[in-house]
Design an enzyme around this catalytic site. Structure first.
Site, PDB file in Angstrom:
ATOM      1  N   HIS A 297      28.740  43.516  19.174  1.00 14.81           N
ATOM      2  CA  HIS A 297      27.714  43.483  18.145  1.00 14.81           C
ATOM      3  C   HIS A 297      27.421  44.906  17.713  1.00 14.81           C
ATOM      4  O   HIS A 297      27.426  45.807  18.553  1.00 14.81           O
ATOM      5  CB  HIS A 297      26.434  42.822  18.685  1.00 14.81           C
ATOM      6  CG  HIS A 297      25.509  42.398  17.597  1.00 14.81           C
ATOM      7  ND1 HIS A 297      24.658  43.263  16.976  1.00 14.81           N
ATOM      8  CD2 HIS A 297      25.350  41.193  16.989  1.00 14.81           C
ATOM      9  CE1 HIS A 297      23.993  42.611  16.039  1.00 14.81           C
ATOM     10  NE2 HIS A 297      24.400  41.360  16.027  1.00 14.81           N
ATOM     11  N   ASP A 354      26.883  34.058  18.047  1.00 16.10           N
ATOM     12  CA  ASP A 354      27.848  33.171  17.382  1.00 16.10           C
ATOM     13  C   ASP A 354      28.851  32.562  18.342  1.00 16.10           C
ATOM     14  O   ASP A 354      29.474  31.557  18.036  1.00 16.10           O
ATOM     15  CB  ASP A 354      28.591  33.938  16.295  1.00 16.10           C
ATOM     16  CG  ASP A 354      27.649  34.297  15.184  1.00 16.10           C
ATOM     17  OD1 ASP A 354      26.840  33.442  14.830  1.00 16.10           O
ATOM     18  OD2 ASP A 354      27.696  35.444  14.713  1.00 16.10           O
TER      19      ASP A 354
HETATM   20  N1  ACO Z   1      37.368  42.304  20.761  1.00 14.98           N
HETATM   21  C1  ACO Z   1      38.048  43.385  21.227  1.00 14.98           C
HETATM   22  N2  ACO Z   1      37.662  44.664  21.061  1.00 14.98           N
HETATM   23  C2  ACO Z   1      36.522  44.889  20.376  1.00 14.98           C
HETATM   24  C3  ACO Z   1      35.761  43.811  19.866  1.00 14.98           C
HETATM   25  C4  ACO Z   1      36.203  42.489  20.087  1.00 14.98           C
HETATM   26  N3  ACO Z   1      35.518  41.447  19.606  1.00 14.98           N
HETATM   27  N4  ACO Z   1      34.665  44.310  19.224  1.00 14.98           N
HETATM   28  C5  ACO Z   1      34.754  45.639  19.349  1.00 14.98           C
HETATM   29  N5  ACO Z   1      35.869  45.997  20.041  1.00 14.98           N
HETATM   30  C6  ACO Z   1      36.263  47.364  20.451  1.00 14.98           C
HETATM   31  C7  ACO Z   1      36.797  48.169  19.281  1.00 14.98           C
HETATM   32  O1  ACO Z   1      38.198  48.041  19.164  1.00 14.98           O
HETATM   33  C8  ACO Z   1      36.363  49.565  19.646  1.00 14.98           C
HETATM   34  O2  ACO Z   1      37.229  50.044  20.664  1.00 14.98           O
HETATM   35  P1  ACO Z   1      37.556  51.638  20.774  1.00 14.98           P
HETATM   36  O3  ACO Z   1      36.236  52.294  21.013  1.00 14.98           O
HETATM   37  O4  ACO Z   1      38.497  51.732  21.911  1.00 14.98           O
HETATM   38  O5  ACO Z   1      38.174  52.004  19.442  1.00 14.98           O
HETATM   39  C9  ACO Z   1      35.004  49.370  20.303  1.00 14.98           C
HETATM   40  O6  ACO Z   1      35.050  48.043  20.852  1.00 14.98           O
HETATM   41  C10 ACO Z   1      33.821  49.484  19.340  1.00 14.98           C
HETATM   42  O7  ACO Z   1      34.048  48.585  18.242  1.00 14.98           O
HETATM   43  P2  ACO Z   1      33.586  48.826  16.749  1.00 14.98           P
HETATM   44  O8  ACO Z   1      34.438  48.010  15.835  1.00 14.98           O
HETATM   45  O9  ACO Z   1      33.503  50.302  16.493  1.00 14.98           O
HETATM   46  O10 ACO Z   1      32.131  48.256  16.785  1.00 14.98           O
HETATM   47  P3  ACO Z   1      31.256  47.891  15.533  1.00 14.98           P
HETATM   48  O11 ACO Z   1      29.856  48.084  15.949  1.00 14.98           O
HETATM   49  O12 ACO Z   1      31.731  48.611  14.313  1.00 14.98           O
HETATM   50  O13 ACO Z   1      31.592  46.342  15.293  1.00 14.98           O
HETATM   51  C11 ACO Z   1      31.557  43.986  15.433  1.00 14.98           C
HETATM   52  C12 ACO Z   1      30.808  45.302  15.729  1.00 14.98           C
HETATM   53  C13 ACO Z   1      31.997  43.953  13.974  1.00 14.98           C
HETATM   54  C14 ACO Z   1      30.591  42.822  15.662  1.00 14.98           C
HETATM   55  C15 ACO Z   1      32.768  43.893  16.395  1.00 14.98           C
HETATM   56  O14 ACO Z   1      32.348  43.915  17.733  1.00 14.98           O
HETATM   57  C16 ACO Z   1      33.622  42.647  16.125  1.00 14.98           C
HETATM   58  O15 ACO Z   1      34.511  42.677  15.269  1.00 14.98           O
HETATM   59  N6  ACO Z   1      33.358  41.502  16.861  1.00 14.98           N
HETATM   60  C17 ACO Z   1      34.051  40.258  16.614  1.00 14.98           C
HETATM   61  C18 ACO Z   1      33.449  39.549  15.427  1.00 14.98           C
HETATM   62  C19 ACO Z   1      32.089  38.961  15.712  1.00 14.98           C
HETATM   63  O16 ACO Z   1      31.875  38.326  16.743  1.00 14.98           O
HETATM   64  N7  ACO Z   1      31.149  39.167  14.771  1.00 14.98           N
HETATM   65  C20 ACO Z   1      29.796  38.614  14.880  1.00 14.98           C
HETATM   66  C21 ACO Z   1      28.796  39.687  15.005  1.00 14.98           C
HETATM   67  S1  ACO Z   1      27.228  38.974  15.317  1.00 14.98           S
HETATM   68  C22 ACO Z   1      26.594  38.554  13.806  1.00 14.98           C
HETATM   69  O17 ACO Z   1      26.946  39.029  12.773  1.00 14.98           O
HETATM   70  C23 ACO Z   1      25.560  37.550  13.849  1.00 14.98           C
END
Ligand code: ACO
Length: 418
Positions: A297, A354
């Site tokens: 998140h 979610d």
């Molecule tokens: N699976 C695997 N790796 C992940 C995931 C995931 N779901 N989410 C983040 N990471 C990793 C990234 O690759 C990154 O790794 P690194 O530091 O080695 O490069 C690190 O964790 C940080 O991730 P970011 O993308 O920089 O985090 P950000 O805050 O930008 O993104 C997000 C948050 C979009 C929710 C992300 O975690 C994601 O894509 N999750 C899956 C989709 C999801 O569940 N969305 C719902 C969000 S809740 C809502 O909107 C109600």
């Protein structure tokens, strides 16, 4: 830096920037005058460190896992309140008295009929149109019927809140090629929605679970869709257009669309033989382009407080319905893997709201591609409250700056002369 201001000197020009402190001791540097006084702007991709407004509606502390609407803890509201009471709280800042709540509920019932053309609009859309596209279309279409939607008026606020569950139910039925069920103005908000969706009265357990899910989704401060609603509204576009834009923003799988994506991913893992370890490994491999949906998140770097509540609700609904599904075993395995795997632990990637909501919606027998419309139904009071606050604050039109990195001036040469 002092407690009240930050002094910054850039290219020999100094700007004194006021420091703002929120009621929960959040600190912000107000950069209003920075460009004027130094020629510099700030750059913040994804607005990770940029406050776009001050707000009295929702407090969220991602590090501590806190979520409060108007000062009330989300777990208290989920346990003791109900959705229309929470909507009132978000909109007007205080919990209603019993008389105020009864009056609010009556107004919502009275204004719940949607324009007669709504069904025809839905039926005219190409078969297979995503439910979120259908919902965005019939929401913005309300602006054709109701006068000045840009005006901050009780009529506009009640109208959108009252009609929205009817629109969502119609969209869900239309997506399945089913006839519409008449709106029952005697039924309460959530019961009527479920009755219009499934064509039969819902059990008390389902009404209660749905109510709770809606409360948990009701607001989440300046997220992608809410910021969209505020920014579209800031151009003085009407409330129906602003909410429709919020629906479109919510649709994406990195935001509200994650609840659909979670279920589709669980289905794909099941179809592939159910080897969760393989998918966890893929999620950790940066070259795979694969992410575990429902994990991580932007702001919660601790367990999402909504996920805790919803997980309990999820167990209750599944028990009550006696649902046994391989996908639930897969979900539990993924959850356990992520909670103990070093990759997920160090990045603080916990299951988000979610992850569980998708599982509950599936058990309730909502079609998978309609899940995000349920999120929209829950988020509506938050969107409207934030739109209202933006109007009351008389906020200026949202218009970020940029740092241009394209070509500098070059001469135009007409094609014919080449
Ligand atoms: N699976 C695997 N790796 C992940 C995931 C995931 N779901 N989410 C983040 N990471 C990793 C990234 O690759 C990154 O790794 P690194 O530091 O080695 O490069 C690190 O964790 C940080 O991730 P970011 O993308 O920089 O985090 P950000 O805050 O930008 O993104 C997000 C948050 C979009 C929710 C992300 O975690 C994601 O894509 N999750 C899956 C989709 C999801 O569940 N969305 C719902 C969000 S809740 C809502 O909107 C109600």
């Amino acid at each position: 830096m002092s407690a009240e201001k930050v002094s910054i000197t850039l290219n020999g020009k100094t700007s004194e920037l006021p420091v703002l402190v929120g009621t929960e001791n959040e600190y912000a540097i107000n950069i209003d005058k920075l460009r004027e006084e130094t020629g510099f702007v700030t750059l913040d991709f994804g607005y990770k460190n940029t406050g776009a407004t001050t707000s009295k509606i929702t407090f969220l502390d991602g590090e501590e896992g806190i979520l409060r609407y108007r000062g009330y803890d989300i777990s208290d509201l989920a346990e003791k309140s109900n959705f229309t009471e929470v909507a009132y709280l978000l909109l007007y800042g205080e919990l209603p008295t019993a008389a105020q709540l009864a009056d609010f509920n009556q107004k919502l019932k009275d204004a719940s009929d949607v324009p007669a053309e709504t069904g025809a609009i839905l039926k005219a859309m190409p078969k297979g149109t995503h439910p979120m596209a259908q919902l965005a279309a019939v929401t913005v279409a309300l602006s054709g019927v109701f006068g000045d939607g840009a005006k901050l008026s009780e009529e506009n606020i009640i109208n959108i809140l009252a009609k929205f569950p009817v629109l969502v139910a119609m969209v869900i039925r239309n997506s399945q090629g089913l006839d519409f069920i008449p709106n029952d103005k005697n039924a309460d908000y959530v019961s009527n929605f479920l009755q219009m969706t499934f064509g039969k009265p819902a059990s008390a357990v389902l009404v209660d679970a749905m109510d709770k899910l809606l409360i948990l989704h009701a607001d989440h401060e300046q997220n992608c869709s809410t910021s969209t609603v505020r920014i579209v509204g800031s151009s003085n576009a009407n409330i129906y257009a602003s909410i429709s834009a919020g629906i479109s923003a919510l649709w994406g799988p990195l935001h509200g669309g994650a609840n659909q994506a979670v279920l589709e991913q669980l289905e794909a893992i099941e179809k592939d033989g159910g080897d969760t370890a393989k998918f966890v490994a893929m999620a950790k491999d940066k070259n795979s382009g694969f992410r575990l949906m429902g994990f991580g998140h932007r702001v919660y770097k601790n367990f999402d407080p909504r996920a805790r509540i919803i997980k309990k609700s999820c167990d209750e609904v599944l028990n009550d319905l006696g649902v046994k599904d391989k996908k639930l075993t897969i979900a539990t395995e993924l959850e356990q893997a992520a909670l103990h795997d070093e990759y997920f632990v160090t990045r603080k990637l916990y299951p988000n709201v979610d992850f569980y909501s998708g599982i509950i919606y599936k058990a309730m027998e909502f079609p998978t591609d309609t899940f995000t419309t349920l999120f929209a139904l829950g988020r509506l009071p938050g969107w409207v409250a934030q739109w209202k606050e933006m109007k009351e604050n008389k906020e200026p039109i949202g218009r970020p700056r940029q740092i241009y990195t394209g070509a500098t001036l070059r001469p135009y040469v007409a094609v014919s002369e080449r």
